[in-house]
Every structure is written in C-alpha cells, then in structure tokens.
Design an enzyme around this catalytic site. Sequence first.
Site, short mmCIF file in Angstrom:
data_model
loop_
_atom_site.label_atom_id
_atom_site.label_comp_id
_atom_site.label_asym_id
_atom_site.label_seq_id
_atom_site.Cartn_x
_atom_site.Cartn_y
_atom_site.Cartn_z
N GLU A 221 0.65 -1.05 -0.10
CA GLU A 221 0.28 0.11 0.09
C GLU A 221 1.01 1.33 -0.11
OE1 GLU A 221 -3.29 -2.27 3.06
OE2 GLU A 221 -2.26 -0.34 3.63
N LYS A 223 2.56 4.28 1.40
CA LYS A 223 2.83 5.01 2.82
C LYS A 223 2.62 6.49 2.64
CE LYS A 223 5.89 4.73 6.70
NZ LYS A 223 5.44 5.89 7.25
N ARG A 228 -2.08 9.53 11.62
CA ARG A 228 -2.80 8.39 11.95
C ARG A 228 -4.10 8.41 12.57
NH1 ARG A 228 -0.49 2.53 12.40
NH2 ARG A 228 -1.91 1.37 12.08
N ARG A 243 -2.99 8.20 17.35
CA ARG A 243 -2.38 6.99 17.61
C ARG A 243 -2.25 7.05 19.06
NH1 ARG A 243 3.28 6.89 14.57
NH2 ARG A 243 3.86 5.36 16.04
N GLU A 273 -4.95 7.04 7.61
CA GLU A 273 -4.16 8.27 7.54
C GLU A 273 -4.84 9.43 7.06
OE1 GLU A 273 -1.07 7.48 8.82
OE2 GLU A 273 0.47 8.70 8.06
N PHE A 312 -7.08 2.25 5.55
CA PHE A 312 -6.25 0.91 5.07
C PHE A 312 -6.59 -0.35 6.07
CE2 PHE A 312 -3.09 3.68 7.11
CZ PHE A 312 -3.21 3.37 8.40
N ARG A 385 4.56 -3.60 17.05
CA ARG A 385 5.58 -3.65 16.11
C ARG A 385 6.13 -4.93 15.51
NH1 ARG A 385 7.68 1.23 14.08
NH2 ARG A 385 7.45 2.51 15.97
N LYS A 391 7.66 -1.27 6.52
CA LYS A 391 7.59 0.01 5.67
C LYS A 391 8.71 -0.05 4.99
CE LYS A 391 9.08 2.22 10.03
NZ LYS A 391 8.98 3.55 10.82
P1 ATP Z 1 7.17 6.66 10.29
O1 ATP Z 1 7.75 7.62 11.29
O2 ATP Z 1 7.87 5.81 9.22
O3 ATP Z 1 5.66 6.98 10.08
P2 ATP Z 1 6.04 5.37 12.87
O4 ATP Z 1 6.94 4.73 13.91
O5 ATP Z 1 5.15 6.42 12.96
O6 ATP Z 1 6.95 5.19 11.48
P3 ATP Z 1 5.32 2.86 11.75
O7 ATP Z 1 4.54 1.66 12.25
O8 ATP Z 1 6.61 2.43 11.71
O9 ATP Z 1 5.04 4.14 12.65
O10 ATP Z 1 5.10 3.16 10.16
C1 ATP Z 1 3.64 2.94 10.04
C2 ATP Z 1 2.96 4.55 9.96
O11 ATP Z 1 2.85 4.96 8.49
C3 ATP Z 1 1.66 4.52 10.59
O12 ATP Z 1 1.54 4.76 11.86
C4 ATP Z 1 0.81 5.54 9.89
O13 ATP Z 1 0.71 6.75 10.57
C5 ATP Z 1 1.77 5.46 8.31
N1 ATP Z 1 1.06 5.00 7.38
C6 ATP Z 1 0.98 5.64 5.90
N2 ATP Z 1 0.36 5.04 5.14
C7 ATP Z 1 0.15 3.68 5.72
C8 ATP Z 1 -0.68 2.38 5.26
N3 ATP Z 1 -0.94 2.44 4.06
N4 ATP Z 1 -0.54 1.48 6.29
C9 ATP Z 1 -0.30 1.72 7.34
N5 ATP Z 1 0.45 2.57 8.06
C10 ATP Z 1 0.51 3.72 7.22
#
Ligand code: ATP
Length: 530
Positions: A221, A223, A228, A243, A273, A312, A385, A391
């Site tokens: 998907e 990103k 979130r 979140r 998102e 998503f 996690r 990602k």
């Molecule tokens: P990052 O700083 O890269 O956003 P993170 O620590 O906030 O990472 P991770 O779980 O590592 O969170 O990365 C997933 C994040 O990416 C999610 O918390 C969400 O906010 C965002 N995101 C964007 N598109 C998507 C998607 N299609 N599916 C899931 N998460 C997504």
Amino acid sequence: MTTSFKEFAELCRKVKNTSRRTEKTAIIAEFLRKLTPTEAEIAARLLVGRIFPEYSELTLDVGFSMIRNALANISPQALLFEEPVTIEEVYQILTKIAEAKGENSRRRKERLLTSLLSRLSEAEREYLIRSIFGEVRIGASEGLILEAIAKAVNTKLDTVRRAYMFLGDLGDVARIALEGGEEALSRVTLTLFRPVKPMLAEMSYSIREVLREFGNIAAFEYKYDGVRVQIHKKKDLIRIFTRRLSEITQSLPDIIELVRRNVNADEVVLDGEVIGFKDGKPIRFQDLVKRVRRIRDVWKLIGKIPLELRLFDILYLNGKVLVDEPYERRWKLLESVVKDKNMLAKRIVTGSVEEAERFFEESISEGHEGLMAKCLKSKYTPGTRGKNWFKIKPADTIDVVIVAAEWGHGRRRGWLSDYYLAVRDENTGEYLVVGKTFKGLTDDEFREMTKKLLELKIAEEGYVVKVIPKIVVEVAYSEIQQSPKYKSGLALRFARIVRIRYDKSPEDITTLGELKKRYEMQFRYKAKVF
Ligand code: ATP
C-alpha cells in the site's frame, strides 16, 4: 485494607536490588496480589514511571525546578507528626496537582507537592520523583509487569497480554485482573469509542526480503505521510482518535463529514491516515499537524488546507471484532463499506519484485513516503510493532570515510570486514567515528576493500587496523542516536554500506554539523505529537 506508599517504595528497592528477571516478577506479583484493585491500578503504572493512563487528558506539568523548590521548602519535622501516606492518597494528590489550572496554578501545584513530599521519607520521595519523571530505573519493563500480573492472579500470560493489547494501559489491566481474574481479563475486547493503539510496522530496505518473509506474496500500500487516525462510528456519532489515543474529533469536521457520507456501516472502527493536499501534492507533515491540532476556528482552515482520508484497515463491524481475521478478509470488508474508493489506500497485491518496485517509484513520484508491505494472512495486533507489516522507505544515506577496520572471523576470516565509519568535523577537520558496520558488501568487494585498506594501514592494535581516511562509502541507516561512546556524540543505528564512493574524497563527506542537523530533524519528525 490500605497499602502505604512506604511499602511501594520498599518494593521498588527490592526489585532494583535483584538482577534476576524471574525474581523481580515474583516480588512484584507477591506485592500486587495483596493490593485492592484500585491500588494495583495505581502501582502498576507507577512501576513503569506513569501516573495517569496514556488516554487520560491529565498531565502533571511538574518540572525539575518545581520539585527542587518543593524539596527546599519541606519542614524537617513534618514526618514526625504524620500518618503514613497511602498509595491511594499519593494518587489523589497527584490528580489534584494535575487538575490545578488557571491563575496561580503553579503556586497551588507547588504547595500540594511540598505538602505531599514532606509527608514522605527520603526513600519514598526518591521513588515518587522517579515515577513523576518517568524513569523509575528498577529494571521493570511493561512486559515484566504483565508477567507479574499474570502470576499475581494465576492467569495465563497470553490472556493478560491480549487484554493489554486492547486496553493499552497497565493500570487498567492490573485493576481488571484483581477484580475478576482470568475470566474478566478474557472478556476484554475492542469496544466502540474506546480506541486501541494502532498496529505498527518494522523497517525494511528490501522488497525482495519482504516478499520472501511473507511467502512470495504481499499487499503493498502507499505509505502516506500523514496523521494516523482511528475512526469510531455508531450511526451518526463519529469520533476520531490519534495513535496516542487522544481525541481530535473537534478539529476534523471535514473528515467527519467524509465518513458520514461515504462509510456505509452502522457500527464500525476504521484505521487510516489523514493527509492534506495542495496543488495536487501532499502538504508537509508539519503543516498538516498544525491543521489537525487546531481546535478554534477550524472552519477557516478547511478551505485553505483541505484534508483527505486514506483508509487501510477495519477493526470492528456491526458488533463483530475483526482483529483476528486475516488482513485479506479485513480489506474485503473495508472495501465493502467504503463507497468512495478514493478513500482507500492505493494498493496492489503481488509476488513480483519488479511490480512492487514500480509501485514504490510511483508512490515516491506522487510525493508519498514509500510503501507499506502487509502479510495477507496477518491478524491486526494493536500496539505491536511486528513482522507482519513492513515500511519501505527510500533509505536515508550519508557519506562517511573508513578510518579503521577489524579482521573478520568465521566466514570472513582473512578479510578486514568490520568498518569504523567517520564524518568530518568541519571546525577541526578531524574525522569522528559515528558507527561501525560489516553489512552491505559482496565477497568480492570485501576482498578488494581488504587489499586497499591494508595499503592505507597506519597501525594495528589487536584485531583493529587503523587506516588513513581515504575510502568513502555511502551508508544507509535507520536512525541517528546520541552516543556517549563516540567523541562525535552521535551514532548511526543499523548502518549498512550502500555503495563505495570512489568518486568522492574525504573532504566531500557528510560533516558533523550536517549529521547533527539530520539528528535534530529526525527528532522533530519523530516527536510527532500523535
Ligand atoms: P514513520 O515515522 O515512518 O511514520 P512510525 O513509527 O510512525 O513510522 P510505523 O509503524 O513504523 O510508525 O510506520 C507506519 C506508519 O505509517 C503508521 O503509523 C501510519 O501513520 C503511516 N502509514 C501511512 N500509510 C500507511 C498504510 N497504508 N498502512 C499503514 N500505515 C500507514
């Protein structure tokens, strides 16, 4: 029955003084078992340096200087005349401190704190202050407390962990465990309008590896670089949470409207998102955050920064909790309730590395962050996690010079295979180490690198060979961290050589100043308030 804060402080001391995990767990379990549910709730949080649950709006706002003033104002005789303070009293006073708002609130907070601290012994004060600052330092992690709760009420650890997944708060888990044991814990599930922590992803730099991990097929998907959100809907009542479980419904009337018009379900919990667009491109994360946190005059901004939603996942639908359903089925259900398909994350399902790579390029060229790869069979695991979501972002890379190398062992015997990587201090010209890596080179490259480094050798100490800083490599890393170990003060996490930069000289490499800047940027980015 009431338990004194003194007993809590003694528990902390005991836990700190034993290094064995099983013993720590047993001591905490023994302590929790004797508490009332309310006391257990408070104690479980304090043990990990939390006063209020994460979803609570309460914050203490007590800083170092207030504590110092409060300690300075304590009357030495106070202790002699006082009844022992109970755990519950401590919590009540802390709540009052958090609730003090408006004019003179700092004075009131300080007075409450002074009177509380003056009723505590030195050891008790120490642990209270540690909890307030979130650093109890007794070696009791959340995982360990969960084990202790399971042991205290004689319950399977899995049941406790699952309850925690939905509740997201150790205090709530401890209270429910003491109130109703295994039976009550196993009844805990996702409910409408009680948000759960979102599922998170691990980092991957390789689509090929992800596909291998997932059995040669995965959903990819886009990103999105947004905020979130978890959306809870029951008929016309729609509420949105971040979140970190705080509510942002008021700031997002336009998103509420989108959901009302386009989501066809009486009761539903959705994960997605929120993103903003300007001239067809996603807006900067910082601007988006400003918009999403705005409470007053939101309507004024709606035209200026229009928001969109990309959904998503679906966690709940018309009375049924869906977290244990496989991702593929959840996606189908999500598709079936969302009328406007633009509101779904763009995605493909494929086993082809090339196709996924093309999709990745597409996402980047449209201004998004990269891809999320998801295992088709995976459950939704709130707050964790894990290896079911990855990602995939373009790696962050910097150029560094190799200043020393270590002889390898095992398969790498005879090669200089572990490299000390340095940036250039632009003020002194010194090369300062920021990390080490043995990752990223092919066998042939290792051989060649060994030959070249030996030509540059200055000294050899043990198995470390110091070299003239000459060979520049580009390295990818997952994060920049502060490091007391290196003189530079910074260290790269998961550094990996991407390529050898024969075209660059050590004068061209990343400077310490630049690395510091990146560290700060990353900090600002990571300290997302959501
Ligand atoms: P990052 O700083 O890269 O956003 P993170 O620590 O906030 O990472 P991770 O779980 O590592 O969170 O990365 C997933 C994040 O990416 C999610 O918390 C969400 O906010 C965002 N995101 C964007 N598109 C998507 C998607 N299609 N599916 C899931 N998460 C997504």
